[in-house]
Enzyme design. Structure first.
Site, PDB file in Angstrom:
ATOM      1  N   LYS A   1     -31.093  55.266  19.588  1.00 15.38           N
ATOM      2  CA  LYS A   1     -31.637  54.581  18.407  1.00 15.38           C
ATOM      3  C   LYS A   1     -31.052  53.161  18.306  1.00 15.38           C
ATOM      4  O   LYS A   1     -31.790  52.194  18.140  1.00 15.38           O
ATOM      5  CB  LYS A   1     -31.330  55.399  17.145  1.00 15.38           C
ATOM      6  CG  LYS A   1     -32.011  56.778  17.162  1.00 15.38           C
ATOM      7  CD  LYS A   1     -31.781  57.574  15.899  1.00 15.38           C
ATOM      8  CE  LYS A   1     -30.377  58.117  15.775  1.00 15.38           C
ATOM      9  NZ  LYS A   1     -30.026  59.100  16.827  1.00 15.38           N
ATOM     10  N   THR A   2     -29.724  53.069  18.407  1.00 23.03           N
ATOM     11  CA  THR A   2     -29.090  51.746  18.342  1.00 23.03           C
ATOM     12  C   THR A   2     -29.573  50.888  19.501  1.00 23.03           C
ATOM     13  O   THR A   2     -29.885  49.699  19.337  1.00 23.03           O
ATOM     14  CB  THR A   2     -27.548  51.886  18.443  1.00 23.03           C
ATOM     15  OG1 THR A   2     -27.125  52.899  17.534  1.00 23.03           O
ATOM     16  CG2 THR A   2     -26.850  50.589  18.147  1.00 23.03           C
TER      17      THR A   2
ATOM     18  N   ARG B   1     -26.053  59.517  25.851  1.00 25.92           N
ATOM     19  CA  ARG B   1     -24.648  59.198  25.573  1.00 25.92           C
ATOM     20  C   ARG B   1     -23.725  60.218  26.219  1.00 25.92           C
ATOM     21  O   ARG B   1     -22.673  59.874  26.776  1.00 25.92           O
ATOM     22  CB  ARG B   1     -24.376  59.137  24.060  1.00 25.92           C
ATOM     23  CG  ARG B   1     -22.909  58.814  23.797  1.00 25.92           C
ATOM     24  CD  ARG B   1     -22.555  58.765  22.325  1.00 25.92           C
ATOM     25  NE  ARG B   1     -23.133  57.617  21.672  1.00 25.92           N
ATOM     26  CZ  ARG B   1     -23.777  57.672  20.518  1.00 25.92           C
ATOM     27  NH1 ARG B   1     -23.933  58.810  19.893  1.00 25.92           N
ATOM     28  NH2 ARG B   1     -24.260  56.578  19.987  1.00 25.92           N
TER      29      ARG B   1
ATOM     30  N   ASP C   1     -27.361  52.126  10.409  1.00 28.90           N
ATOM     31  CA  ASP C   1     -27.185  53.460  10.961  1.00 28.90           C
ATOM     32  C   ASP C   1     -26.895  54.433   9.810  1.00 28.90           C
ATOM     33  O   ASP C   1     -26.417  54.005   8.753  1.00 28.90           O
ATOM     34  CB  ASP C   1     -25.994  53.425  11.940  1.00 28.90           C
ATOM     35  CG  ASP C   1     -26.087  54.538  12.968  1.00 28.90           C
ATOM     36  OD1 ASP C   1     -27.070  55.301  12.951  1.00 28.90           O
ATOM     37  OD2 ASP C   1     -25.165  54.647  13.797  1.00 28.90           O
TER      38      ASP C   1
ATOM     39  N   THR D   1     -30.022  60.829  11.648  1.00 33.06           N
ATOM     40  CA  THR D   1     -30.123  62.135  12.306  1.00 33.06           C
ATOM     41  C   THR D   1     -30.808  63.120  11.371  1.00 33.06           C
ATOM     42  O   THR D   1     -31.083  64.244  11.756  1.00 33.06           O
ATOM     43  CB  THR D   1     -28.718  62.666  12.641  1.00 33.06           C
ATOM     44  OG1 THR D   1     -27.926  62.591  11.453  1.00 33.06           O
ATOM     45  CG2 THR D   1     -28.075  61.857  13.744  1.00 33.06           C
TER      46      THR D   1
END
Ligand code: ADP
Length: 367
Positions: free
Chosen positions: A98-99, A251, A143, A192
């Site tokens: 997302k980032t 990640r 975020d 999330t």
């Protein structure tokens, strides 16, 4: 608010090229022993370390084809109109990109991206300070946006809709509302927990996109790309082995790859094969399906503590010593996606596949 500037990068067709400064707020996170946090997931260290592996352009962003298609069209149309991109909400489990996507969008649009997270926007002046300092068409990435407080949300409504701040000046009977124009900007929200967003806030996003767990081919490509950047010589079979064990999450793939690199370096191995990946990841108690010790503890407790369920989230979380929100947002999605666990109206239930996995790994801590 502790804001530090860091990072590098962006400009583009519309704006003159200048180094992109990013305002990064390293908000404190609740990180568990696995290095996972409730919302950002397996944060494995400074953001800069993650930055070194992030794709910068849409063309380098692997997988998520629907997301890329939708946002690619929006970016192109926005560039042609010379406007700010519509507000974007990205949701899905931590570590899926997302980032990274927010930074890619900024790069594609040739503007800066400022990064913060909702817990850092506690006081009205935190969010007002960010909004008044935005340049036209810049991106503001928030975020964990589901954690915004009500006051911050209410400041955002007119800002998102009309690029306007409604500020209350004075107190009591002398209080007045004054409107202040701000630059047209794009809010990119990440969460999330899309269901925890208030509907007035959700309704103000023009583009709402879900990020999915990655398939094996995409993960293998992500691992190979990262291995190249980290200068690890990795067989295709070894990349596939990492891909199988990373819970569908880039990640985690990057983190496992670093652990493999450590074992290879200590053992004096040059080229990394599938055997070495197996050895390195067994050491970290990651099993062949990518489940780690806490995943197996959950299945074990569900089966042996509660006869396979149904059992409520809070009870399960208390038994594991976990925060229910972390369990729900970070641990459960992959187990659900793998069909090892089911959510029912009466609680969590282990599936046949979950039972079979437990039988193959009888000790909750065994790899
Ligand atoms: P999120 O914001 O969803 O928690 P991030 O955007 O921080 O996840 O992604 C975590 C890491 O995974 C990034 O540092 C990047 O290296 C890698 N990554 C994420 N998405 C991709 C992708 N589509 N292709 C390649 N690498 C990716």
């Amino acid at each position: 608010m502790a804001i530090v500037s860091s990072g590098s990068a962006s400009a583009g067709a519309a704006a003159p090229r200048e180094p992109r400064r990013r305002l990064v707020d390293p908000a404190p996170q609740d990180v568990d022993e696995q290095g996972r946090s409730a919302d950002r997931g397996a944060a494995e260290g400074p953001l800069q370390r993650e930055d070194s592996l992030r794709p910068r352009r849409l063309a380098d962003y692997i997988g998520q084809s629907e997301l890329k298609q939708v946002l690619g069209i929006a970016v192109e149309a926005t560039r042609a109109r010379e406007e700010a991109l519509d507000h974007v909400l990205l949701y899905g489990p931590p570590g899926l990109g997302k980032t990274t996507m927010a930074l890619v969008l900024a790069e594609e649009l040739g503007v800066r991206c400022r990064i913060t997270s909702a817990p850092a926007l506690e006081r009205p002046r935190d969010i007002v300070g960010l909004l008044v300092n935005l340049e036209p068409r810049e991106l503001l990435f928030i975020d964990e946006i589901h954690r915004l407080n009500r006051v911050a949300e209410e400041i955002l409504y007119p800002a998102m809709e009309d690029f306007r701040l409604d500020l209350t000046v004075g107190k009591g009977t002398t209080a007045r509302t004054r409107s202040l124009p701000i630059a047209p900007f794009t809010l990119v929200g990440a969460t999330t927990r899309a269901g925890s967003l208030s509907s007035p806030l959700r309704d103000r996003f023009g583009l709402i996109q879900r990020l999915e767990f990655y398939g094996l081919d995409d993960l293998q490509a992500i691992v190979q790309r990262a291995a190249g950047l980290l200068q690890i010589e990795l067989d295709a079979a070894a990349a596939l082995e990492v891909a199988r064990r990373c819970r569908g999450t880039p990640r985690i793939a990057n983190r496992l790859l670093r652990r493999v690199r450590d074992v290879a370096a200590v053992g004096g191995h040059g080229r990394v094969g599938a055997d070495l990946v197996h050895e390195a990841l067994s050491l970290h108690r990651v099993d062949g399906r990518g489940l780690d010790a806490s995943d197996r503890r959950l299945l074990h407790l569900l089966q042996h503590g509660y006869g396979g369920g149904p059992v409520g989230l809070d009870t399960l979380a208390a038994g594991l010593g976990e925060d229910p929100a972390t369990l729900e947002a970070v641990v459960e999605p992959f187990l659900l996606q793998q069909g090892l666990l089911q959510r029912t109206p009466r609680g969590r239930v282990i599936t046949e596949a979950g039972l079979a996995h437990l039988q193959a790994h009888p000790e909750p801590s065994a790899a």
